[in-house]
Design a protein around this motif. Structure first.
Motif, short mmCIF file in Angstrom:
data_model
loop_
_atom_site.label_atom_id
_atom_site.label_comp_id
_atom_site.label_asym_id
_atom_site.label_seq_id
_atom_site.Cartn_x
_atom_site.Cartn_y
_atom_site.Cartn_z
N LEU A 169 0.83 -1.20 0.00
CA LEU A 169 0.00 0.00 0.00
C LEU A 169 0.86 1.26 0.00
O LEU A 169 0.58 2.22 -0.73
CB LEU A 169 -0.91 0.01 1.23
CG LEU A 169 -2.07 -0.98 1.26
CD1 LEU A 169 -2.85 -0.81 2.57
CD2 LEU A 169 -2.99 -0.80 0.08
N PHE A 170 1.93 1.25 0.80
CA PHE A 170 2.80 2.42 0.89
C PHE A 170 3.51 2.68 -0.44
O PHE A 170 3.55 3.83 -0.93
CB PHE A 170 3.83 2.20 2.00
CG PHE A 170 4.85 3.29 2.11
CD1 PHE A 170 4.51 4.52 2.66
CD2 PHE A 170 6.15 3.10 1.64
CE1 PHE A 170 5.45 5.54 2.75
CE2 PHE A 170 7.09 4.10 1.74
CZ PHE A 170 6.74 5.33 2.28
N LEU A 171 4.06 1.64 -1.05
CA LEU A 171 4.83 1.81 -2.29
C LEU A 171 3.93 2.14 -3.47
O LEU A 171 4.23 3.05 -4.25
CB LEU A 171 5.63 0.53 -2.57
CG LEU A 171 6.72 0.19 -1.55
CD1 LEU A 171 7.26 -1.21 -1.79
CD2 LEU A 171 7.85 1.21 -1.64
N ALA A 172 2.82 1.41 -3.60
CA ALA A 172 1.92 1.66 -4.72
C ALA A 172 1.18 2.98 -4.56
O ALA A 172 0.81 3.63 -5.54
CB ALA A 172 0.92 0.51 -4.86
N GLY A 173 0.95 3.39 -3.29
CA GLY A 173 0.24 4.64 -3.04
C GLY A 173 0.94 5.86 -3.61
O GLY A 173 0.31 6.88 -3.89
N LYS A 174 2.25 5.77 -3.80
CA LYS A 174 3.01 6.88 -4.37
C LYS A 174 2.69 7.10 -5.84
O LYS A 174 3.02 8.15 -6.41
CB LYS A 174 4.51 6.63 -4.20
CG LYS A 174 4.97 6.54 -2.75
CD LYS A 174 6.46 6.25 -2.69
CE LYS A 174 6.95 6.17 -1.25
NZ LYS A 174 8.41 5.89 -1.17
N HIS A 175 2.07 6.12 -6.49
CA HIS A 175 1.81 6.19 -7.93
C HIS A 175 0.33 6.42 -8.24
O HIS A 175 -0.10 6.22 -9.38
CB HIS A 175 2.28 4.89 -8.60
CG HIS A 175 3.75 4.62 -8.42
ND1 HIS A 175 4.70 5.05 -9.31
CD2 HIS A 175 4.42 3.98 -7.42
CE1 HIS A 175 5.91 4.68 -8.89
NE2 HIS A 175 5.76 4.02 -7.74
N GLY A 244 -6.35 3.59 -8.24
CA GLY A 244 -5.61 4.83 -8.46
C GLY A 244 -4.28 4.61 -9.15
O GLY A 244 -3.81 5.47 -9.89
N ALA A 245 -3.67 3.45 -8.92
CA ALA A 245 -2.34 3.18 -9.48
C ALA A 245 -2.40 2.56 -10.87
O ALA A 245 -1.42 2.63 -11.61
CB ALA A 245 -1.57 2.26 -8.54
N LEU A 246 -3.51 1.93 -11.23
CA LEU A 246 -3.62 1.27 -12.53
C LEU A 246 -4.57 2.02 -13.45
O LEU A 246 -5.65 2.45 -13.03
CB LEU A 246 -4.15 -0.16 -12.36
CG LEU A 246 -3.21 -1.22 -11.79
CD1 LEU A 246 -3.94 -2.56 -11.71
CD2 LEU A 246 -1.96 -1.35 -12.64
N ALA A 266 -5.01 -8.91 -8.99
CA ALA A 266 -4.62 -7.51 -9.12
C ALA A 266 -3.12 -7.28 -9.00
O ALA A 266 -2.59 -6.30 -9.55
CB ALA A 266 -5.34 -6.68 -8.06
N THR A 267 -2.41 -8.15 -8.29
CA THR A 267 -0.98 -7.93 -8.07
C THR A 267 -0.15 -8.04 -9.35
O THR A 267 0.92 -7.45 -9.44
CB THR A 267 -0.44 -8.92 -7.03
OG1 THR A 267 -0.89 -10.24 -7.38
CG2 THR A 267 -0.92 -8.57 -5.64
N ALA A 273 2.80 -2.48 -14.04
CA ALA A 273 2.62 -1.04 -14.23
C ALA A 273 3.68 -0.23 -13.51
O ALA A 273 4.18 0.77 -14.04
CB ALA A 273 1.23 -0.63 -13.76
N LEU A 274 4.04 -0.64 -12.30
CA LEU A 274 4.95 0.16 -11.49
C LEU A 274 6.42 -0.19 -11.73
O LEU A 274 7.31 0.56 -11.34
CB LEU A 274 4.61 -0.01 -10.00
CG LEU A 274 3.14 0.33 -9.66
CD1 LEU A 274 2.92 0.23 -8.16
CD2 LEU A 274 2.77 1.70 -10.18
#
Length: 414
Positions: A169-175, A244-246, A266-267, A273-274
């Motif tokens: 959540l922390f890492l993907a939340g940045k994107h 939000g990230a995809l 989803a993973t 993507a990231l």
């Protein structure tokens, strides 16, 4: 004073909390992996509102079971026996059929989903069916170690899963791109409910929670409410971050639409993507841990269920027969049809769980309403109608009468 099996002292909060984690652990599994992909069809706002609606309805039927399992005469009952007592022999066998659809469908989803994850993590290393065989052997072996050892293994995996979930959540939340939250399509809400039903299917642990809390009705309700609330929060955070990230659509496989068409959890698109090794590792570990923490207790529950079912016909059912009937059918289906991750969850949620943990307790609620006020009676009929309509919609869709497929229900890609 609590209503329960016996007069008990007030249950300490620590014990309520530890039992609430049983509920959370049972809830977080394959459903959370598929949730953002299916709900992506509707968009964030419709998905959030539908999550709350489904959670409230599942909590309503859970309350019925808590009441029945903490009644002085209900202590030793399992679900089929409970349904036979409340509804009759037909209720018992309907619940048995629903249980099998639920258990088999979920195990198929676990096996096919894990194969897709490992195949993406190590492309070209092994074919999907070889990954599936490895996962089947390892997780089934853990499930067969016995309830106590399996519970300990499951607890260790769950701790690791929560850690990887928070990191993800922390890492993907940045994107996150907040403009992606503007998309919404209310017309497809009925098609995303089955996946949410699976994501909130914690009812299997209710008898265990009631026994652990000595039949204290209030304590059991608090444990279920707290545990399901934690799971609701995790589900909402997860779909918010992933949506939000995809992107919804676009070139390549790093989109929600591509994941839907390829039957991916989803993973996988998130990792693509990231394009980060850390995010890829955290995402894949979270996905595999989520599958493991659900596969193990589901396997334990399924073997116990199958043992009880065969005991109706045979005094001492053979161990090999229990294992073959428990794990054979889902393994064969997964090997023959390795692309059934999302479809298997849909079937389990839209049929098995809806019947056993939706319609049947709804019938019990309607029966209970005779001795209660008009408010309870209205609530009972609303619950009954909700799950009956959901079953009808899913049946119509699977039979081809209701066309809600990705081509119709999704979006015009821009």
């Amino acid at each position: 004073m609590s209503t329960g099996y016996m007069m008990t002292e007030k249950v300490p909060f620590v014990k309520i909390f530890t039992n609430s984690l049983f509920v959370t652990g049972m809830t977080i599994g394959a459903g959370i992996l598929a949730l953002p992909i299916k709900t992506g069809m509707a968009g964030l706002i419709p998905s959030i509102l539908t999550v709350f609606v489904v959670w409230l309805f599942m909590l309503a039927t859970a309350t019925v079971f808590i009441y029945k399992f903490t009644h002085p005469k209900e202590r030793s009952r399992d679900y089929p026996t409970l349904f036979q007592t409340e509804i009759g022999p037909k209720g018992k066998w309907v619940s048995v059929l629903g249980y099998l659809v639920n258990y088999y469908g979920i195990l198929v989803a676990y096996l096919t989903g894990s194969a897709a994850i490992l195949g993406t993590l190590a492309p070209g290393c092994l074919p999907d069916r070889a990954w599936m065989l490895m996962v089947f052997v390892v997780l089934t072996g853990l499930a067969l170690m016995g309830a106590d050892r399996a519970k300990n293994a499951n607890a260790v995996i769950m701790i690791a899963m929560v850690g990887s979930f928070l990191a993800l959540l922390f890492l993907a939340g940045k994107h996150i791109d907040v403009t992606r939250y503007a998309y919404r399509d209310w017309s497809v809400v009925t098609s995303i409910i089955p996946i949410m039903i699976v994501a909130f299917s914690f009812h299997n642990v209710i008898p265990v929670v009631c026994r652990n809390l000595n039949g204290d009705q209030n304590a059991a309700f608090k444990a279920v409410l707290l545990g399901s609330s934690i799971a609701t929060g995790m589900n909402l955070l997860w779909i918010t971050v992933v949506m939000g990230a995809l992107p919804l659509s676009g070139p390549g496989n790093a989109t929600i639409l591509s994941a839907l068409q390829n039957d991916y959890p989803a993973t996988i698109p998130l990792a693509l993507a990231l394009n980060s090794r850390i995010i890829t590792g955290a995402g894949m570990f979270f996905a595999l841990a989520a599958i493991a923490t659900s596969y193990i207790p589901t396997g334990v529950a399924l073997t116990g269920f199958m043992r009880g079912l065969l005991a109706l016909r045979y005094k001492e059912p053979a161990g090999y027969a229990i294992l073959l009937l428990s794990f054979g059918p889902p393994f064969l289906v997964a090997m023959v049809y390795p692309g059934l991750f999302l479809k298997a969850i849909d079937v389990a949620g839209g049929f098995g769980i809806v019947v056993v943990f939706g319609i049947l307790p709804g019938i019990i609620m309607v029966k209970m309403a005779k001795d209660r006020g008009s408010l309870f009676r209205t609530a009972a009929f609303i619950v009954m109608i909700f799950f009956t309509m959901l079953l009808a919609c899913e049946t119509a869709q699977e039979a081809g009468f209701l066309k809600i497929g990705a081509e119709q229900e999704y979006w015009s890609s821009k």
